[in-house]
Scaffold this active site. Structure first.
Site, PDB file in Angstrom:
ATOM      1  N   ASP A 101      74.056  11.138  57.220  1.00  0.00           N
ATOM      2  CA  ASP A 101      74.137  13.149  56.390  1.00  0.00           C
ATOM      3  C   ASP A 101      72.978  13.815  57.228  1.00  0.00           C
ATOM      4  OD1 ASP A 101      71.166  12.022  56.448  1.00  0.00           O
ATOM      5  OD2 ASP A 101      70.722  11.871  54.762  1.00  0.00           O
ATOM      6  N   HIS A 103      75.243 -14.286  62.502  1.00  0.00           N
ATOM      7  CA  HIS A 103      74.920 -14.805  61.428  1.00  0.00           C
ATOM      8  C   HIS A 103      75.453 -13.851  60.390  1.00  0.00           C
ATOM      9  CE1 HIS A 103      71.135 -17.397  63.551  1.00  0.00           C
ATOM     10  NE2 HIS A 103      71.602 -16.785  64.536  1.00  0.00           N
ATOM     11  N   ARG A 117      64.644   9.508  61.482  1.00  0.00           N
ATOM     12  CA  ARG A 117      63.568   9.413  61.430  1.00  0.00           C
ATOM     13  C   ARG A 117      61.952   8.617  61.454  1.00  0.00           C
ATOM     14  NH1 ARG A 117      64.507  12.837  55.624  1.00  0.00           N
ATOM     15  NH2 ARG A 117      65.237  14.126  56.507  1.00  0.00           N
ATOM     16  N   CYS A 160      71.057   7.851  58.327  1.00  0.00           N
ATOM     17  CA  CYS A 160      70.489   8.624  57.607  1.00  0.00           C
ATOM     18  C   CYS A 160      68.898   8.839  58.078  1.00  0.00           C
ATOM     19  CB  CYS A 160      70.132   8.739  56.169  1.00  0.00           C
ATOM     20  SG  CYS A 160      69.660   7.599  55.307  1.00  0.00           S
ATOM     21  N   HIS A 218      77.725 -20.617  59.498  1.00  0.00           N
ATOM     22  CA  HIS A 218      77.028 -18.780  59.319  1.00  0.00           C
ATOM     23  C   HIS A 218      78.198 -18.273  58.395  1.00  0.00           C
ATOM     24  CE1 HIS A 218      73.391 -19.198  61.435  1.00  0.00           C
ATOM     25  NE2 HIS A 218      74.217 -18.951  62.469  1.00  0.00           N
TER      26      HIS A 218
HETATM   27  C1  RB5 Z   1      67.327  13.017  52.726  1.00  0.00           C
HETATM   28  O1  RB5 Z   1      66.191  13.373  52.693  1.00  0.00           O
HETATM   29  C2  RB5 Z   1      66.767  11.599  53.148  1.00  0.00           C
HETATM   30  O2  RB5 Z   1      66.695  11.408  51.704  1.00  0.00           O
HETATM   31  C3  RB5 Z   1      67.582  10.693  53.516  1.00  0.00           C
HETATM   32  O3  RB5 Z   1      68.209  10.908  54.882  1.00  0.00           O
HETATM   33  C4  RB5 Z   1      67.144   8.718  53.521  1.00  0.00           C
HETATM   34  O4  RB5 Z   1      66.214   9.063  54.113  1.00  0.00           O
HETATM   35  C5  RB5 Z   1      67.755   8.174  52.016  1.00  0.00           C
HETATM   36  O5  RB5 Z   1      67.940   7.027  52.383  1.00  0.00           O
END
Ligand code: RB5
Length: 149
Positions: A12, A102, A113, A69, A137
């Site tokens: 995203d 596995h 992040r 994301c 497995h």
């Molecule tokens: C976007 O702000 C954030 O919610 C998305 O990138 C992700 O972390 C969601 O799981």
């Protein structure tokens, strides 16, 4: 027919920079990278990007997928709704290796992040160089697949 070295990437808006760094890294390793974006930073919805990448893997067009994301969690949950997908979020190299060995994971999810670029590239390397061990497995992966109905 699955291309044995073709891998799909998607994210995203929260993980475009890390996705592009991973794309360059694995292309340099010889992988054929199918980067399906997005490329612009406008806010978008991770479920559709997780689904789009997962469909490339589930259809056999790509052997593996890497999705990202902010946390890696939402896009992982979305990809795992597609039949045939086994995707794990990893923030360490041990887990990235083990989900191949596995769980026969065919997709890896990373949170931009959560981890820095250096660790993320190591996680990708661990995922891409590990092989499924089969044996006991395989029985368990078949049980996962059976839950899909
Ligand atoms: C976007 O702000 C954030 O919610 C998305 O990138 C992700 O972390 C969601 O799981």
């Amino acid at each position: 027919m699955t291309a044995t070295n073709r891998i799909v990437l998607s994210s995203d808006h929260a993980a475009i920079d890390l996705r592009q760094a991973i794309a360059a890294h694995i292309a340099a390793l010889g992988w054929e990278v199918v980067d399906i974006g997005p490329t612009t930073p406008e806010s978008t919805h991770y479920p559709k990007h997780g689904e789009a990448a997962a469909l490339r893997v589930a259809s056999g067009d790509c052997r593996l997928g890497i999705i990202l994301c902010g946390t890696g969690q939402g896009i992982m949950m979305s990809a795992n709704k597609v039949k045939g997908i086994r995707c794990g979020v990893c923030a360490d190299t041990f887990s990235a290796r083990m989900i191949r060995q596995h769980n026969d994971a065919n997709m890896l999810s990373i949170g931009e992040r959560v981890v820095g670029e250096g660790l993320a590239l190591d996680i990708v390397d661990a995922f891409l160089t590990a092989d499924f061990e089969g044996g006991r497995h395989a029985t368990r992966v078949e049980m996962i697949n059976a839950l899909e109905g």
